[in-house]
Scaffold this motif. Structure first.
Motif, PDB file in Angstrom:
ATOM      1  N   MET A  96      -1.563  -4.888  -8.916  1.00  0.00           N
ATOM      2  CA  MET A  96      -0.933  -3.215  -8.514  1.00  0.00           C
ATOM      3  C   MET A  96      -0.388  -3.016  -6.858  1.00  0.00           C
ATOM      4  O   MET A  96      -1.397  -3.716  -5.836  1.00  0.00           O
ATOM      5  N   ALA A  97       0.440  -1.643  -6.692  1.00  0.00           N
ATOM      6  CA  ALA A  97       0.727  -1.871  -6.060  1.00  0.00           C
ATOM      7  C   ALA A  97      -0.429  -1.799  -4.801  1.00  0.00           C
ATOM      8  O   ALA A  97      -0.835  -0.477  -5.423  1.00  0.00           O
ATOM      9  N   SER A  98      -0.242  -1.545  -3.455  1.00  0.00           N
ATOM     10  CA  SER A  98      -1.391  -0.688  -2.137  1.00  0.00           C
ATOM     11  C   SER A  98      -0.541   0.426  -1.985  1.00  0.00           C
ATOM     12  O   SER A  98       0.697   0.601  -2.209  1.00  0.00           O
ATOM     13  N   ARG A  99      -1.621   0.912  -2.198  1.00  0.00           N
ATOM     14  CA  ARG A  99      -1.079   2.434  -1.317  1.00  0.00           C
ATOM     15  C   ARG A  99      -1.102   2.704   0.360  1.00  0.00           C
ATOM     16  O   ARG A  99      -0.648   3.804   0.758  1.00  0.00           O
ATOM     17  N   LEU A 100      -1.721   1.173   1.196  1.00  0.00           N
ATOM     18  CA  LEU A 100      -1.428   1.977   2.584  1.00  0.00           C
ATOM     19  C   LEU A 100      -0.878   1.793   3.358  1.00  0.00           C
ATOM     20  O   LEU A 100       0.530   1.429   2.675  1.00  0.00           O
TER      21      LEU A 100
ATOM     22  N   VAL B 261      10.552   0.288   4.298  1.00  0.00           N
ATOM     23  CA  VAL B 261      10.327   0.868   5.745  1.00  0.00           C
ATOM     24  C   VAL B 261      10.911   2.171   5.914  1.00  0.00           C
ATOM     25  O   VAL B 261      11.884   2.139   6.137  1.00  0.00           O
ATOM     26  N   GLN B 262      10.522   3.435   5.902  1.00  0.00           N
ATOM     27  CA  GLN B 262      10.881   3.963   6.766  1.00  0.00           C
ATOM     28  C   GLN B 262      11.090   4.491   8.631  1.00  0.00           C
ATOM     29  O   GLN B 262       9.948   3.587   9.074  1.00  0.00           O
TER      30      GLN B 262
ATOM     31  N   ILE C 142       0.242  -3.765   2.448  1.00  0.00           N
ATOM     32  CA  ILE C 142       1.347  -1.956   2.634  1.00  0.00           C
ATOM     33  C   ILE C 142       1.963  -2.113   2.302  1.00  0.00           C
ATOM     34  O   ILE C 142       2.880  -3.066   1.794  1.00  0.00           O
ATOM     35  N   GLY C 143       1.992  -1.382   1.225  1.00  0.00           N
ATOM     36  CA  GLY C 143       2.834  -0.256   0.334  1.00  0.00           C
ATOM     37  C   GLY C 143       4.461   0.069   1.467  1.00  0.00           C
ATOM     38  O   GLY C 143       5.245   0.270   0.648  1.00  0.00           O
ATOM     39  N   GLN C 144       3.783   0.918   2.504  1.00  0.00           N
ATOM     40  CA  GLN C 144       5.004   1.450   3.073  1.00  0.00           C
ATOM     41  C   GLN C 144       4.782   1.082   4.657  1.00  0.00           C
ATOM     42  O   GLN C 144       3.476   1.197   5.142  1.00  0.00           O
TER      43      GLN C 144
END
Length: 234
Positions: free
Chosen positions: A1-5, A59-60, A34-36
């Motif tokens: 499951m992808a991280s929501r953090l 990465v934004q 970390i997801g984003q």
């Protein structure tokens, strides 16, 4: 499951005002958790961008006042030589961006165009203009988090503890508290970053700060702050 953090980080100023991200932070910030990443600018080093890219698939970036809008292309290397992977990166020219998680619109900016720096009323106007529920901003190199008129404001501070020109008394805050000024000049600001966990209309903010005791021993302190959309803060 992808991280929501979601990692919110900025004002690193490497190598101009700091050598590197603290080792104790790097041990916590490992790939897969970390997801984003929302970076508020002033990376000032390709190695930092490479580190962030290794942490999360998304990465934004927004541009800080010390980020030069250069391309990632490197100067021509000698024949047969390969360019170093960290020798360049594409600096965005975007001054602000918005991402959506759950039912929350999260805006982020370095905020060097917001005058006075860190002014709550100016930030509130900016958040309304962006039509966001959460506004993350940088520039002061000091952690802040508070609610105002139904919106949540977060400044992750500087991940390296870099000193802002605001602290130097060049036309900003920091000149009114002598003790705070002395601490900034001698020790820099407290290194910090934040992680966000969003579920629906609830945001849980985890604040990581690197503290030193009187003997100079370092430890990472973690605090938790919650925000729910549509519920006025106290």
């Amino acid at each position: 499951m992808a991280s929501r953090l979601i990692l919110v980080i900025g004002d690193l100023f490497i190598p101009d005002r700091a050598i590197d991200i603290p080792a104790k932070f790097k041990k916590l910030l490992t790939p897969g958790k970390i997801g984003q990443v929302l970076c508020l600018g002033n990376l000032t080093a390709p190695s930092v961008y490479s580190f962030l890219r290794n942490l999360a698939p998304d990465v934004q970036l927004v541009k800080g006042d010390y980020d030069l809008p250069l391309t990632s292309s490197n100067p021509a290397a000698p024949a047969g030589a390969s360019a170093a992977p960290e020798s360049g990166y594409a600096v965005t020219t975007a001054l602000s961006k918005v991402v959506t998680h759950g039912s929350l619109r999260i805006g982020f900016t370095h905020a060097d165009a917001i005058i006075p720096p860190g002014d709550p009323d100016a930030l509130l106007i900016y958040a309304r203009q962006m039509d966001v529920d959460v506004l993350c901003w940088g520039g002061t190199c000091r952690f802040e988090a508070y609610e105002m008129e139904g919106k949540f404001f977060v400044n992750p501070g500087s991940a390296t503890g870099a000193v802002s020109w605001v602290d130097e008394g060049l036309g900003g805050m920091g000149g009114g508290e002598e003790g705070a000024n002395d601490a900034s000049e001698e020790d820099g600001n407290v290194p910090s970053f934040v992680l966000m966990d969003v579920q629906g209309d609830v945001l849980v903010l985890y604040v990581y700060q690197l503290r030193k005791d009187k003997e100079g021993n370092e430890s990472v302190g973690v605090e938790k702050v919650s925000f729910r959309k549509g519920v006025a803060g106290g």
